[in-house]
Structure formats: structure tokens, C-alpha cells
Motif scaffolding. Sequence first.
Motif, PDB file in Angstrom:
ATOM      1  N   ASP A  96       0.861  -1.353   0.076  1.00 59.76           N
ATOM      2  CA  ASP A  96      -0.316   0.429  -0.307  1.00 59.76           C
ATOM      3  C   ASP A  96       1.140   1.638   0.022  1.00 59.76           C
ATOM      4  N   VAL A  97       2.163   1.473  -0.188  1.00 62.76           N
ATOM      5  CA  VAL A  97       3.153   2.034   0.838  1.00 62.76           C
ATOM      6  C   VAL A  97       3.467   2.599  -1.049  1.00 62.76           C
ATOM      7  N   SER A  98       3.148   4.161  -0.953  1.00 62.41           N
ATOM      8  CA  SER A  98       3.642   4.161  -3.375  1.00 62.41           C
ATOM      9  C   SER A  98       5.392   3.813  -3.115  1.00 62.41           C
ATOM     10  N   PRO A  99       5.540   3.850  -4.462  1.00 64.01           N
ATOM     11  CA  PRO A  99       6.366   2.750  -5.012  1.00 64.01           C
ATOM     12  C   PRO A  99       8.280   3.422  -4.771  1.00 64.01           C
ATOM     13  N   GLU A 100       7.718   5.144  -4.564  1.00 64.87           N
ATOM     14  CA  GLU A 100       9.393   5.424  -4.246  1.00 64.87           C
ATOM     15  C   GLU A 100       9.357   5.824  -2.906  1.00 64.87           C
ATOM     16  N   ASP A 101       8.523   5.387  -1.269  1.00 65.18           N
ATOM     17  CA  ASP A 101       8.668   4.867  -0.653  1.00 65.18           C
ATOM     18  C   ASP A 101       9.208   4.079  -0.431  1.00 65.18           C
ATOM     19  N   ARG A 102       8.439   2.706  -0.923  1.00 64.73           N
ATOM     20  CA  ARG A 102       9.224   1.065  -0.748  1.00 64.73           C
ATOM     21  C   ARG A 102      10.549   1.113  -0.155  1.00 64.73           C
ATOM     22  N   PRO A 103      11.762   1.221  -0.550  1.00 63.43           N
ATOM     23  CA  PRO A 103      12.964   1.070  -0.158  1.00 63.43           C
ATOM     24  C   PRO A 103      12.452   1.594   0.876  1.00 63.43           C
ATOM     25  N   LYS A 104      12.645   3.232   1.866  1.00 64.62           N
ATOM     26  CA  LYS A 104      13.188   3.319   2.436  1.00 64.62           C
ATOM     27  C   LYS A 104      12.153   2.253   3.672  1.00 64.62           C
ATOM     28  N   VAL A 105      10.807   2.272   3.602  1.00 62.88           N
ATOM     29  CA  VAL A 105      10.144   1.383   4.835  1.00 62.88           C
ATOM     30  C   VAL A 105      10.755   0.413   4.644  1.00 62.88           C
ATOM     31  N   GLY A 106      10.659  -0.325   3.722  1.00 64.73           N
ATOM     32  CA  GLY A 106      11.506  -1.818   3.332  1.00 64.73           C
ATOM     33  C   GLY A 106      12.522  -1.761   4.667  1.00 64.73           C
ATOM     34  N   GLN A 107      13.296  -0.699   3.902  1.00 66.29           N
ATOM     35  CA  GLN A 107      15.284  -0.821   4.853  1.00 66.29           C
ATOM     36  C   GLN A 107      14.519  -0.829   6.178  1.00 66.29           C
ATOM     37  N   LEU A 108      14.107  -0.223   6.498  1.00 67.54           N
ATOM     38  CA  LEU A 108      12.768   1.211   8.077  1.00 67.54           C
ATOM     39  C   LEU A 108      12.673  -0.848   8.936  1.00 67.54           C
ATOM     40  N   VAL A 109      11.905  -1.329   8.528  1.00 68.00           N
ATOM     41  CA  VAL A 109      11.270  -2.627   8.361  1.00 68.00           C
ATOM     42  C   VAL A 109      12.095  -3.904   9.140  1.00 68.00           C
ATOM     43  N   ASN A 110      13.379  -4.075   8.013  1.00 73.28           N
ATOM     44  CA  ASN A 110      14.462  -4.972   8.038  1.00 73.28           C
ATOM     45  C   ASN A 110      15.077  -3.932   9.514  1.00 73.28           C
ATOM     46  N   ASP A 111      15.099  -3.009   9.229  1.00 74.36           N
ATOM     47  CA  ASP A 111      16.307  -2.296  10.539  1.00 74.36           C
ATOM     48  C   ASP A 111      15.685  -2.819  12.026  1.00 74.36           C
ATOM     49  N   VAL A 112      14.776  -2.957  11.806  1.00 73.73           N
ATOM     50  CA  VAL A 112      13.947  -3.141  13.173  1.00 73.73           C
ATOM     51  C   VAL A 112      13.506  -4.759  13.858  1.00 73.73           C
ATOM     52  N   ARG A 113      13.833  -5.199  12.485  1.00 73.47           N
ATOM     53  CA  ARG A 113      13.931  -6.800  12.944  1.00 73.47           C
ATOM     54  C   ARG A 113      14.764  -7.046  13.399  1.00 73.47           C
ATOM     55  N   ALA A 114      16.021  -6.626  12.558  1.00 70.24           N
ATOM     56  CA  ALA A 114      17.599  -6.421  13.317  1.00 70.24           C
ATOM     57  C   ALA A 114      17.592  -6.285  14.569  1.00 70.24           C
ATOM     58  N   ILE A 115      16.583  -5.311  15.256  1.00 74.28           N
ATOM     59  CA  ILE A 115      17.434  -4.789  15.701  1.00 74.28           C
ATOM     60  C   ILE A 115      16.778  -6.019  17.317  1.00 74.28           C
ATOM     61  N   ILE A 116      15.207  -6.284  16.648  1.00 75.23           N
ATOM     62  CA  ILE A 116      14.269  -6.882  17.835  1.00 75.23           C
ATOM     63  C   ILE A 116      15.777  -8.419  18.291  1.00 75.23           C
TER      64      ILE A 116
END
Length: 340
Positions: free
Chosen positions: A49-69
Motif C-alpha cells: 500500500d506504500v507508494s513505490p518511491e517510499d517502499r525501499p525506505k520503509v522496507g529498509q526500516l522494517v529490516n532495521d527494526v527486525r535486526a534490532i529485535i
Amino acid sequence: MLNEQLEKIKTEALDAITTAGNLDALNEIRVKYLGKKGELTAVLKSLKDVSPEDRPKVGQLVNDVRAIIENRLTQEKDVLGNKARELRMKAETIDVTLPSKRNVLGHAHPNTVALQEVEKIFTGMGYEVISGPEIEYDEYNFTKLNIPANHPAKDEQDTFYINKEIVLRTQTSPVQARVMEQGKLPIRMISPGRVFRSDEVDATHSPSFHQVEGLVIDEHITFADLKGTLAEFAKKLFGEDTKVKFRPHHFPFTEPSAEMDVTCFKCGGKGCRFCKGEGWIEILGCGMVHPNVLDMCGIDKDKYTGFAFGVGLERIALLKYEIDDMRLLYENDIRFLKQF
Ligand code: DAH
């Protein structure tokens, strides 16, 4: 929007990890946030549902959070694992200052102690120790020992008959016949073992007791050898000052036969309560092996002579340890046995 949601998930997850307290709870947290149906996965799914240009940023954020947890989970897992190990170690600690559990040790029976002494004395004089069967042929227990069919010793009142030919041996003397029959000369042996007689139990009798038989066969053996050997035996057993005396007696398998007394080792021969005022204590039967016995056992009676003796083991134990009732020897009460 997603940023905030991710931030919230992260804070919640990290808080939950910090307060988890055990490995199971930690695993539940992993499933709750990182699992296939977990909250982070749900966020990943909503990326569409995220706009294609924001997707990489948000995706990266998800991965970061995942890594932290994930990092926190691993870290906490180590901490909790160590804690659990420490607790287990503490629980398993051995206090070396506590008193130890005592092993209950048995004790050698006075009969055994007495037998070991008798064996030591005779093996020291070059005797062999030989054992024979407790269930014996009537022929060996009686006939070959010059005890004829009508002899009173064969009475059913004395002997446990298994059948007409087999008995519980009433004496260790049949081992004499067994050894002589093997024909290996000279013979110098003792034979300890259990014997049986149909006796009532009292302070001096038991239907099962022990004897030690002795036998010497060689050329030129005389009554002097018998006396010398048994006098030496008595000294070694009861002390150097012990004197012996031989009283004529009768045994079917020896001629002449005698009983040997020793001076009372309590009073030295003066007479006391222990020797019933006699000064002497009867200790064994002995004699020169009867020529009939040599003959029946296949030994040349013109070439060989020998002596034999038989001593009651309980009698020695009772005397040596001043025990006044034979029944004590059979009760196996450790408090009694431990005294000797
Ligand atoms: N067998 C005899 C008994 O039980 C003891 C005995 C006496 C054994 C004289 C002997 C002996 O060897 O010569 O009473």
C-alpha cells in the motif's frame, strides 16, 4: 504512519524482551513479532500500500527494526541461558564440608578369623588346604574310615541321611580318604569345612558346625611327629606358654588314638572358671592313621604311616574369643561380630 507503527512495535518488543524473564517467554515474543503471522511480517505485507518511491525506505526500516529485535532476542537469550545455568550449578553444588554418608561395612565372622589363623599356621608348616564335598557318600564318611555298618556313629540320631548311600557328612574325615585315594604321596594337608549332625541346638551344640581335618602320610611318620606338630599348633594358636597333654581315646580310623588338651590360657593351668577348675581344655582328636584305612584307600601300609587330627572350628573361636554360647556365632548380629 508506518514509521510510527514500526517505532511502536520496536518499543513494545524491546520492553517485552527485557521483562520476559525466561527462555519460553522469549520464544513467544519471537513468534509474536517476527513469526510468519507476527506483527513485523504484517507490516511487510502492508508495504504494497506504500507508494513505490517510499517502499525501499520503509522496507529498509522494517529490516532495521527486525535486526534490532533479533539482536536483543539473542542477547537476552544468552543472559537468560547463563542465569539458568548458574541456578542449576548452585542447585547441584556439593558441600564438601558436610559429613559423609557412611558405608555400612560387614565384619569377618569369628569362625573365619579363627580359620584364617589355623590355615596360616599349617600352610606355614608346608600343608596344603583342600576342600571336600559336604554331601558325601556313606562309604567315605564311614566305611573307608574303618567305621563298620553297625557302628553307633552311623545312627540315624546322629546322621542326616539323604538316602541309603548318601549323607550330609558328619565329619571332615572323609576328605582323608579322598586325598589318600588320589595316591599322590607324601600327603600334608588340612581340610576345613562344614559338617552336620542331628543335634538339638544349645550353648555347645548345633546341627551344623565346622571342623578342620589334618592328615600327614609319609615314610617314617611316628607319634612323635604328631605330638610335635600339634604342640607347635597349640603354641601358635594360644600362645608360647601353652602346654599340651594327650589322653588315650578311641577313634575307629586311628590307632593309637588320643584327645589333646591344652593348658588353660586364662589361668595358665592353675584352674579357673574358664576351664571349670581343670587347668586343661580339650581341643582336638588325633591319632596314627589305622592300617585298615591305609589299605582301603590304596596306600602301602608296610611302607607308609601317618597321623591325622580333627578340630572343631567353633570350639577354637569360642575359646579364643571367650564366647560362652555357640548360638551367638550363628545369629550374625553385626553388633556381636564387630567385637572380634
Ligand atoms: N572326625 C572326628 C570327629 O568328628 C575327629 C577326629 C578324631 C578326626 C581323630 C581325626 C582324628 O582325623 O584322627 O569327632
